[in-house]
Write a protein that holds these residues in place. Structure first.
Motif, PDB file in Angstrom:
ATOM      1  N   GLY A 155       0.815  -1.199   0.000  1.00 12.33           N
ATOM      2  CA  GLY A 155       0.000   0.000   0.000  1.00 12.33           C
ATOM      3  C   GLY A 155       0.853   1.253   0.000  1.00 12.33           C
ATOM      4  N   ILE A 156       0.423   2.257  -0.772  1.00 13.12           N
ATOM      5  CA  ILE A 156       1.159   3.514  -0.861  1.00 13.12           C
ATOM      6  C   ILE A 156       0.225   4.666  -0.523  1.00 13.12           C
ATOM      7  N   ILE A 157       0.653   5.465   0.447  1.00 14.32           N
ATOM      8  CA  ILE A 157      -0.073   6.676   0.818  1.00 14.32           C
ATOM      9  C   ILE A 157       0.629   7.844   0.130  1.00 14.32           C
ATOM     10  N   PHE A 158      -0.110   8.546  -0.713  1.00  8.23           N
ATOM     11  CA  PHE A 158       0.450   9.663  -1.465  1.00  8.23           C
ATOM     12  C   PHE A 158      -0.075  11.001  -0.960  1.00  8.23           C
ATOM     13  N   ASP A 159       0.816  11.981  -0.899  1.00  9.17           N
ATOM     14  CA  ASP A 159       0.440  13.380  -0.856  1.00  9.17           C
ATOM     15  C   ASP A 159       0.189  13.761  -2.321  1.00  9.17           C
ATOM     16  N   GLU A 162      -2.188  -1.250  -3.680  1.00  9.80           N
ATOM     17  CA  GLU A 162      -3.307  -0.410  -3.287  1.00  9.80           C
ATOM     18  C   GLU A 162      -2.708   0.977  -3.102  1.00  9.80           C
ATOM     19  N   SER A 163      -3.499   2.012  -3.312  1.00 14.40           N
ATOM     20  CA  SER A 163      -2.989   3.367  -3.097  1.00 14.40           C
ATOM     21  C   SER A 163      -4.110   4.245  -2.566  1.00 14.40           C
ATOM     22  N   ILE A 164      -3.694   5.346  -1.962  1.00 12.84           N
ATOM     23  CA  ILE A 164      -4.644   6.304  -1.416  1.00 12.84           C
ATOM     24  C   ILE A 164      -4.023   7.688  -1.437  1.00 12.84           C
ATOM     25  N   LEU A 165      -4.840   8.682  -1.679  1.00 15.60           N
ATOM     26  CA  LEU A 165      -4.415  10.081  -1.593  1.00 15.60           C
ATOM     27  C   LEU A 165      -4.812  10.570  -0.210  1.00 15.60           C
ATOM     28  N   LEU A 166      -3.828  10.902   0.604  1.00 15.25           N
ATOM     29  CA  LEU A 166      -4.056  11.415   1.954  1.00 15.25           C
ATOM     30  C   LEU A 166      -3.719  12.896   1.933  1.00 15.25           C
ATOM     31  N   SER A 167      -4.735  13.726   2.089  1.00 17.18           N
ATOM     32  CA  SER A 167      -4.537  15.151   1.875  1.00 17.18           C
ATOM     33  C   SER A 167      -5.187  15.982   2.969  1.00 17.18           C
ATOM     34  N   ASN A 168      -4.547  17.088   3.287  1.00 19.81           N
ATOM     35  CA  ASN A 168      -5.146  18.068   4.193  1.00 19.81           C
ATOM     36  C   ASN A 168      -6.131  18.963   3.450  1.00 19.81           C
ATOM     37  N   ASN A 169      -6.178  18.832   2.134  1.00 23.78           N
ATOM     38  CA  ASN A 169      -7.092  19.625   1.313  1.00 23.78           C
ATOM     39  C   ASN A 169      -8.537  19.149   1.464  1.00 23.78           C
ATOM     40  N   ASP A 170      -9.458  19.932   0.886  1.00 29.45           N
ATOM     41  CA  ASP A 170     -10.870  19.565   0.903  1.00 29.45           C
ATOM     42  C   ASP A 170     -11.200  18.622  -0.256  1.00 29.45           C
ATOM     43  N   GLU A 171     -12.442  18.129  -0.244  1.00 28.74           N
ATOM     44  CA  GLU A 171     -12.867  17.163  -1.258  1.00 28.74           C
ATOM     45  C   GLU A 171     -12.756  17.705  -2.678  1.00 28.74           C
ATOM     46  N   ALA A 172     -13.068  18.978  -2.870  1.00 26.96           N
ATOM     47  CA  ALA A 172     -13.043  19.543  -4.229  1.00 26.96           C
ATOM     48  C   ALA A 172     -11.645  19.402  -4.840  1.00 26.96           C
ATOM     49  N   ARG A 173     -10.617  19.725  -4.071  1.00 25.60           N
ATOM     50  CA  ARG A 173      -9.245  19.624  -4.579  1.00 25.60           C
ATOM     51  C   ARG A 173      -8.867  18.170  -4.844  1.00 25.60           C
ATOM     52  N   VAL A 174      -9.134  17.317  -3.893  1.00 25.78           N
ATOM     53  CA  VAL A 174      -8.744  15.913  -4.016  1.00 25.78           C
ATOM     54  C   VAL A 174      -9.525  15.234  -5.146  1.00 25.78           C
ATOM     55  N   HIS A 216      -8.220   5.448  -3.898  1.00 22.28           N
ATOM     56  CA  HIS A 216      -8.885   5.808  -2.640  1.00 22.28           C
ATOM     57  C   HIS A 216      -8.464   7.225  -2.240  1.00 22.28           C
ATOM     58  N   THR A 217      -9.300   7.880  -1.464  1.00 25.81           N
ATOM     59  CA  THR A 217      -8.967   9.229  -0.992  1.00 25.81           C
ATOM     60  C   THR A 217      -9.372   9.420   0.469  1.00 25.81           C
ATOM     61  N   LEU A 218      -8.628  10.267   1.148  1.00 24.12           N
ATOM     62  CA  LEU A 218      -8.966  10.737   2.486  1.00 24.12           C
ATOM     63  C   LEU A 218      -8.636  12.228   2.527  1.00 24.12           C
ATOM     64  N   CYS A 219      -9.659  13.041   2.687  1.00 25.32           N
ATOM     65  CA  CYS A 219      -9.491  14.492   2.722  1.00 25.32           C
ATOM     66  C   CYS A 219      -9.488  14.978   4.166  1.00 25.32           C
ATOM     67  N   HIS A 220      -9.122  16.233   4.342  1.00 23.15           N
ATOM     68  CA  HIS A 220      -9.096  16.829   5.686  1.00 23.15           C
ATOM     69  C   HIS A 220      -8.365  15.900   6.655  1.00 23.15           C
ATOM     70  N   ALA A 221      -7.199  15.420   6.275  1.00 24.78           N
ATOM     71  CA  ALA A 221      -6.487  14.387   7.032  1.00 24.78           C
ATOM     72  C   ALA A 221      -5.811  14.898   8.304  1.00 24.78           C
ATOM     73  N   HIS A 222      -5.643  16.187   8.408  1.00 21.31           N
ATOM     74  CA  HIS A 222      -4.990  16.792   9.575  1.00 21.31           C
ATOM     75  C   HIS A 222      -3.572  16.259   9.780  1.00 21.31           C
ATOM     76  N   LYS A 223      -2.869  16.037   8.665  1.00 17.72           N
ATOM     77  CA  LYS A 223      -1.465  15.634   8.792  1.00 17.72           C
ATOM     78  C   LYS A 223      -0.726  16.742   9.544  1.00 17.72           C
ATOM     79  N   PRO A 224       0.106  16.414  10.481  1.00 18.67           N
ATOM     80  CA  PRO A 224       0.770  15.140  10.720  1.00 18.67           C
ATOM     81  C   PRO A 224       0.098  14.197  11.712  1.00 18.67           C
TER      82      PRO A 224
END
Length: 174
Positions: free
Chosen positions: A29-33, A62-74, A84-92
């Protein structure tokens, strides 16, 4: 002191990574910014990003976009790469990384993250206990808060480079 921010590997570009080798090493699995990791800040997926995600599926990732951005951007980026996507991730925060692994059905031993920022991508992955690959930012145009963080990142990366040189020197002496 700076170890939580250090990558496990530092490369020029996401597009130069040997994903086949990572798969052979057991990663699944790869988590991408997104911004400045896969495309310039705010840009939609380009042909090279689409080809990368097609290739990753062919390899078996498997891959996923993990982003602090909102849904529109992702969603704008994801409409052509279909992952797969996860928005508003609050990284770190490690919560997003743990949720990403759950979505991909992977573990910390079989997951890696790829990103361009020390204080979000690398630190969050460190807290989640997963392998971290830092890439150089694709484009210099960034939001002001990121520009300010880059100044601190340069100091930490200078120390990281120094430690890497010392490690290589010691290995050669043995």
């Amino acid at each position: 002191m700076f170890k939580p921010f250090y990558p496990d590997k530092w490369v020029d570009s996401t597009y130069n990574i040997d994903f086949e080798d990572l798969y052979k090493r057991g990663y699944r699995g790869i988590i991408f910014d997104i911004d400045n990791t896969l495309v310039p800040h705010g840009a939609p997926a380009d042909e090279r990003a689409v080809e990368l995600f097609d290739r990753l599926r062919e390899i078996g990732f498997e891959s996923i976009l993990l982003s602090n951005n909102d849904e529109a951007r992702v969603d704008m980026f994801n409409k052509d790469v279909h992952t797969h996507t996860l928005c508003h991730a609050h990284k770190p925060s490690k919560k997003g990384y743990l949720a990403a692994m759950q979505i991909m059905n992977t573990t910390k031993e079989t997951t890696l993250t790829i990103g361009d920022q020390l204080f979000t991508d690398m630190w969050g992955a460190y807290k989640a206990g997963i392998y971290k690959i830092l890439v150089k930012p694709i484009h210099p145009k960034e939001e002001i808060q990121i520009v300010l963080k880059r100044i601190l990142e340069k100091l930490i990366l200078a120390r990281y480079k120094r430690k890497q040189r010392i490690q290589r020197f010691r290995q050669r002496k043995q």
